[in-house]
Design a protein around this motif. Structure first.
Motif, PDB file in Angstrom:
ATOM      1  N   GLU A   1       0.830  -1.199   0.000  1.00 42.83           N
ATOM      2  CA  GLU A   1       0.000   0.000   0.000  1.00 42.83           C
ATOM      3  C   GLU A   1       0.868   1.255   0.000  1.00 42.83           C
ATOM      4  O   GLU A   1       0.659   2.164  -0.783  1.00 42.83           O
ATOM      5  CB  GLU A   1      -0.908   0.021   1.235  1.00 42.83           C
ATOM      6  N   LEU A   2       1.866   1.269   0.878  1.00 42.07           N
ATOM      7  CA  LEU A   2       2.737   2.443   0.987  1.00 42.07           C
ATOM      8  C   LEU A   2       3.472   2.723  -0.313  1.00 42.07           C
ATOM      9  O   LEU A   2       3.731   3.866  -0.675  1.00 42.07           O
ATOM     10  CB  LEU A   2       3.771   2.239   2.100  1.00 42.07           C
ATOM     11  N   MET A   3       3.811   1.647  -1.031  1.00 44.29           N
ATOM     12  CA  MET A   3       4.617   1.804  -2.237  1.00 44.29           C
ATOM     13  C   MET A   3       3.792   2.287  -3.433  1.00 44.29           C
ATOM     14  O   MET A   3       4.313   2.514  -4.510  1.00 44.29           O
ATOM     15  CB  MET A   3       5.330   0.483  -2.578  1.00 44.29           C
ATOM     16  N   GLY A   4       2.469   2.426  -3.229  1.00 42.80           N
ATOM     17  CA  GLY A   4       1.615   2.882  -4.328  1.00 42.80           C
ATOM     18  C   GLY A   4       2.033   4.245  -4.849  1.00 42.80           C
ATOM     19  O   GLY A   4       2.218   4.439  -6.046  1.00 42.80           O
ATOM     20  N   ASP A   5       2.176   5.207  -3.949  1.00 44.96           N
ATOM     21  CA  ASP A   5       2.615   6.542  -4.329  1.00 44.96           C
ATOM     22  C   ASP A   5       3.545   6.984  -3.204  1.00 44.96           C
ATOM     23  O   ASP A   5       3.113   7.522  -2.180  1.00 44.96           O
ATOM     24  CB  ASP A   5       1.405   7.484  -4.460  1.00 44.96           C
TER      25      ASP A   5
ATOM     26  N   ARG B   1       5.944   9.232  -2.606  1.00 42.63           N
ATOM     27  CA  ARG B   1       6.108  10.601  -2.094  1.00 42.63           C
ATOM     28  C   ARG B   1       4.917  11.005  -1.222  1.00 42.63           C
ATOM     29  O   ARG B   1       5.078  11.556  -0.138  1.00 42.63           O
ATOM     30  CB  ARG B   1       6.268  11.596  -3.251  1.00 42.63           C
ATOM     31  N   TYR B   2       3.722  10.731  -1.744  1.00 45.34           N
ATOM     32  CA  TYR B   2       2.510  11.046  -1.003  1.00 45.34           C
ATOM     33  C   TYR B   2       2.504  10.293   0.331  1.00 45.34           C
ATOM     34  O   TYR B   2       2.206  10.862   1.393  1.00 45.34           O
ATOM     35  CB  TYR B   2       1.278  10.663  -1.832  1.00 45.34           C
ATOM     36  N   ALA B   3       2.844   8.998   0.255  1.00 52.44           N
ATOM     37  CA  ALA B   3       2.816   8.152   1.452  1.00 52.44           C
ATOM     38  C   ALA B   3       3.806   8.643   2.507  1.00 52.44           C
ATOM     39  O   ALA B   3       3.481   8.693   3.699  1.00 52.44           O
ATOM     40  CB  ALA B   3       3.102   6.703   1.074  1.00 52.44           C
ATOM     41  N   ILE B   4       5.000   9.026   2.066  1.00 54.80           N
ATOM     42  CA  ILE B   4       6.010   9.505   3.021  1.00 54.80           C
ATOM     43  C   ILE B   4       5.517  10.771   3.721  1.00 54.80           C
ATOM     44  O   ILE B   4       5.597  10.898   4.947  1.00 54.80           O
ATOM     45  CB  ILE B   4       7.367   9.763   2.317  1.00 54.80           C
ATOM     46  N   ASN B   5       4.949  11.696   2.926  1.00 53.47           N
ATOM     47  CA  ASN B   5       4.422  12.934   3.506  1.00 53.47           C
ATOM     48  C   ASN B   5       3.329  12.666   4.520  1.00 53.47           C
ATOM     49  O   ASN B   5       3.351  13.198   5.636  1.00 53.47           O
ATOM     50  CB  ASN B   5       3.838  13.833   2.398  1.00 53.47           C
TER      51      ASN B   5
ATOM     52  N   GLY C   1       7.407  -8.368   5.149  1.00 50.37           N
ATOM     53  CA  GLY C   1       8.176  -9.450   4.537  1.00 50.37           C
ATOM     54  C   GLY C   1       7.525 -10.000   3.291  1.00 50.37           C
ATOM     55  O   GLY C   1       8.163 -10.685   2.490  1.00 50.37           O
ATOM     56  N   THR C   2       6.241  -9.688   3.102  1.00 53.04           N
ATOM     57  CA  THR C   2       5.537 -10.214   1.927  1.00 53.04           C
ATOM     58  C   THR C   2       5.519  -9.202   0.784  1.00 53.04           C
ATOM     59  O   THR C   2       5.178  -9.533  -0.337  1.00 53.04           O
ATOM     60  CB  THR C   2       4.073 -10.583   2.252  1.00 53.04           C
ATOM     61  N   GLY C   3       5.844  -7.959   1.071  1.00 54.02           N
ATOM     62  CA  GLY C   3       5.807  -6.920   0.044  1.00 54.02           C
ATOM     63  C   GLY C   3       7.118  -6.840  -0.706  1.00 54.02           C
ATOM     64  O   GLY C   3       7.976  -7.721  -0.582  1.00 54.02           O
ATOM     65  N   TYR C   4       7.284  -5.785  -1.450  1.00 56.60           N
ATOM     66  CA  TYR C   4       8.509  -5.669  -2.232  1.00 56.60           C
ATOM     67  C   TYR C   4       9.252  -4.374  -1.945  1.00 56.60           C
ATOM     68  O   TYR C   4      10.034  -3.893  -2.738  1.00 56.60           O
ATOM     69  CB  TYR C   4       8.194  -5.758  -3.729  1.00 56.60           C
ATOM     70  N   SER C   5       8.958  -3.770  -0.787  1.00 56.21           N
ATOM     71  CA  SER C   5       9.608  -2.504  -0.482  1.00 56.21           C
ATOM     72  C   SER C   5      11.082  -2.738  -0.147  1.00 56.21           C
ATOM     73  O   SER C   5      11.427  -3.725   0.496  1.00 56.21           O
ATOM     74  CB  SER C   5       8.915  -1.844   0.703  1.00 56.21           C
ATOM     75  N   SER C   6      11.919  -1.837  -0.576  1.00 56.47           N
ATOM     76  CA  SER C   6      13.335  -1.977  -0.247  1.00 56.47           C
ATOM     77  C   SER C   6      13.625  -1.189   1.017  1.00 56.47           C
ATOM     78  O   SER C   6      12.888  -0.287   1.402  1.00 56.47           O
ATOM     79  CB  SER C   6      14.202  -1.457  -1.390  1.00 56.47           C
TER      80      SER C   6
ATOM     81  N   LEU D   1      11.943   2.092   2.895  1.00 60.09           N
ATOM     82  CA  LEU D   1      11.348   1.923   4.229  1.00 60.09           C
ATOM     83  C   LEU D   1      11.925   2.895   5.246  1.00 60.09           C
ATOM     84  O   LEU D   1      11.219   3.424   6.088  1.00 60.09           O
ATOM     85  CB  LEU D   1      11.558   0.491   4.711  1.00 60.09           C
ATOM     86  N   LYS D   2      13.236   3.124   5.163  1.00 61.57           N
ATOM     87  CA  LYS D   2      13.839   3.969   6.196  1.00 61.57           C
ATOM     88  C   LYS D   2      13.407   5.426   6.071  1.00 61.57           C
ATOM     89  O   LYS D   2      13.657   6.236   6.958  1.00 61.57           O
ATOM     90  CB  LYS D   2      15.364   3.807   6.216  1.00 61.57           C
ATOM     91  N   GLN D   3      12.758   5.771   4.967  1.00 67.39           N
ATOM     92  CA  GLN D   3      12.244   7.140   4.822  1.00 67.39           C
ATOM     93  C   GLN D   3      10.907   7.332   5.535  1.00 67.39           C
ATOM     94  O   GLN D   3      10.406   8.434   5.657  1.00 67.39           O
ATOM     95  CB  GLN D   3      12.052   7.482   3.344  1.00 67.39           C
TER      96      GLN D   3
END
Ligand code: C2E
Ligand code: MG
Ligand code: MG
Ligand code: MG
Length: 291
Positions: free
Chosen positions: A154-158, A160-164, A182-187, A191-193
Motif C-alpha cells: 500500500e505504501l509503495m503505491g505513491d 512521495r505522497y505516502a512519506i508525507n 516481509g511479503t511486500g517488495y519494499s526496499s 522503508l527507512k524514509q
C-alpha cells in the motif's frame, strides 16, 4: 475465477467470496445495506508483550453480522469494498468505533494500544489525516496509543505522497505499523524514509519457524533489523509454544495469534484481559467495556 477478465461479476471473485455470495452485485447491494444498518462489528485480538508476559495491545478486526449469512470475515468482502470505494465509509466507521472503544479503555485505566487496519484506498483518500486528527481530538485519545496498520505494498503505491502523509500522522503522535511485513517488495532504501514505529512479521514466516531453517533465519534477520532501527516488532499468527519460545529467545517484542486468543467480541476481550492481567495493572468491569 479470473477467466472472464472483462466481466465485472467475476474478476474480483476468489473462493471465499464464491462460498458466500453469487455475484459481486449482491455483495455491493448488501454492503450498502450493512453500512446503513450497523451490521459491522469490531472484534479484538490481544497482543502479548513477550518479555513481560503481559497483554499490551489489541488489533481491531472487522466482522460483518450479515442478517442472512451470519458472521462474515473480511476476506469475503474487504476486497469488493475496496474496489467499489465503499471501503472509505467502512474505514471511517472502523476508525471511529476503535477510537470510541480506546477512549473507554483509557477511561478505565486500561493501558492497551489500539491497532487499526487502514486500506490502501482509505490511506490515499486525501482525508485520513483530518479524520485521525478529528477522532483523537473528539475521543481524547492519547495519540501514541493508536497505531495504524498499513501494508508495504500500500505504501509503495505513491511513495512521495505516502512519506508525507506518514510524517504528518507521526507528528500527530499516532503510531504507524507495517502489516504483513516481509511479503511486500519494499526496499530498505524506501522503508527507512518512513517514520515507522512498528513492523508486524507476516504469519507465513511464523508458520514455518519449526520446520524451516530459512524462515528462522529470516525472522532473526527482521528482529535484528528492527532492533538496529529501534522499531518495535510484533509476530503475527503465533499458534504454538514452540514458535513463542523461538521468538522470545530471539528478542522479538510482541506476539499475536491463536496461541493466546483469536479476535473476540469486546465483552469477551474485557473478560480475557481481566483473567490474564494482575488486578493492579487492569481492573475493569465487563459491562463497562462496550463503546
Ligand atoms: P491482518 O491485518 O494481517 O490481520 C490478521 C489476520 O490474521 C486476522 O484475520 C486474524 O484473525 C488472523 N489471525 C490472527 N492470529 C492468527 C493465527 O494464529 N492463525 C491464523 N491462521 N490466523 C490468525 P481476519 O480478521 O480474517 O482479517 C484478515 C485481513 O482483513 C486482515 O489481515 C486485514 O488486512 C483485513 N482487515 C481486517 N479488519 C479490517 C478493517 O477494519 N479494515 C481494513 N481495511 N482491513 C481489515
Ligand atoms: Mg493488521
Ligand atoms: Mg492488514
Ligand atoms: Mg497482517
Amino acid at each position: 475465477y479470473a477467466k472472464k477478465k472483462n466481466d465485472n461479476n467475476y474478476q474480483f471473485f476468489n473462493e471465499a467470496l464464491l462460498e458466500t455470495f453469487t455475484t459481486k452485485a449482491e455483495i455491493e447491494r448488501d454492503l450498502q445495506h450493512a453500512i446503513r444498518g450497523r451490521e459491522f462489528e469490531l472484534y479484538y485480538q490481544p497482543l502479548m508483550d513477550l518479555q513481560h508476559h503481559q497483554y499490551i495491545g489489541a488489533e481491531a478486526l472487522i466482522r460483518w453480522n450479515h442478517p442472512k449469512k451470519g458472521v462474515l470475515y473480511p476476506g469475503t468482502f474487504i476486497e469488493i469494498a475496496e474496489q467499489t470505494g465503499m471501503i472509505n465509509q467502512i474505514g471511517e466507521w472502523v476508525l471511529e468505533a476503535a477510537c470510541k472503544q480506546l477512549n473507554l479503555w483509557q477511561h478505565k485505566n486500561v493501558n492497551i494500544t489500539m491497532h487499526v487496519n487502514v486500506s490502501a484506498r482509505q490511506f490515499f483518500s486525501g482525508n485520513l489525516y483530518e479524520l485521525v486528527w478529528l477522532l483523537i481530538t473528539r475521543y481524547r485519545i492519547k495519540p501514541n496509543t493508536l497505531i495504524l496498520e498499513i501494508t508495504e505494498t500500500e505504501l509503495m503505491g505513491d511513495i512521495r505522497y505516502a512519506i508525507n502523509l506518514c510524517h504528518e500522522l507521526a507528528e500527530l503522535g499516532v503510531g504507524l505499523a507495517i502489516d504483513d511485513f516481509g511479503t511486500g517488495y519494499s526496499s530498505m532504501k524506501y522503508l527507512k524514509q518512513f517514520p515507522i514505529s512498528k513492523l508486524k512479521i507476516d504469519r507465513s514466516f511464523i508458520m514455518d519457524i519449526s520446520s524451516s531453517r530459512e524462515s528462522r533465519e529470516i525472522v532473526s534477520a527482521i528482529i535484528a533489523m528492527a532492533k538496529a532501527l529501534n522499531i518495535s516488532l510484533t509476530a503475527e499468527g503465533v499458534e504454538t509454544t514452540e514458535q513463542e519460545a523461538f521468538l522470545t529467545l530471539s528478542g522479538c517484542h510482541q506476539a499475536q495469534g491463536f496461541l493466546y486468543s483469536p479476535a473476540i467480541r469486546v465483552n469477551d476481550f474485557g473478560l480475557f484481559i481481566n483473567n490474564h492481567q494482575s488486578a493492579t495493572t487492569v481492573n475493569m468491569q465487563p459491562e463497562s467495556f462496550i463503546a
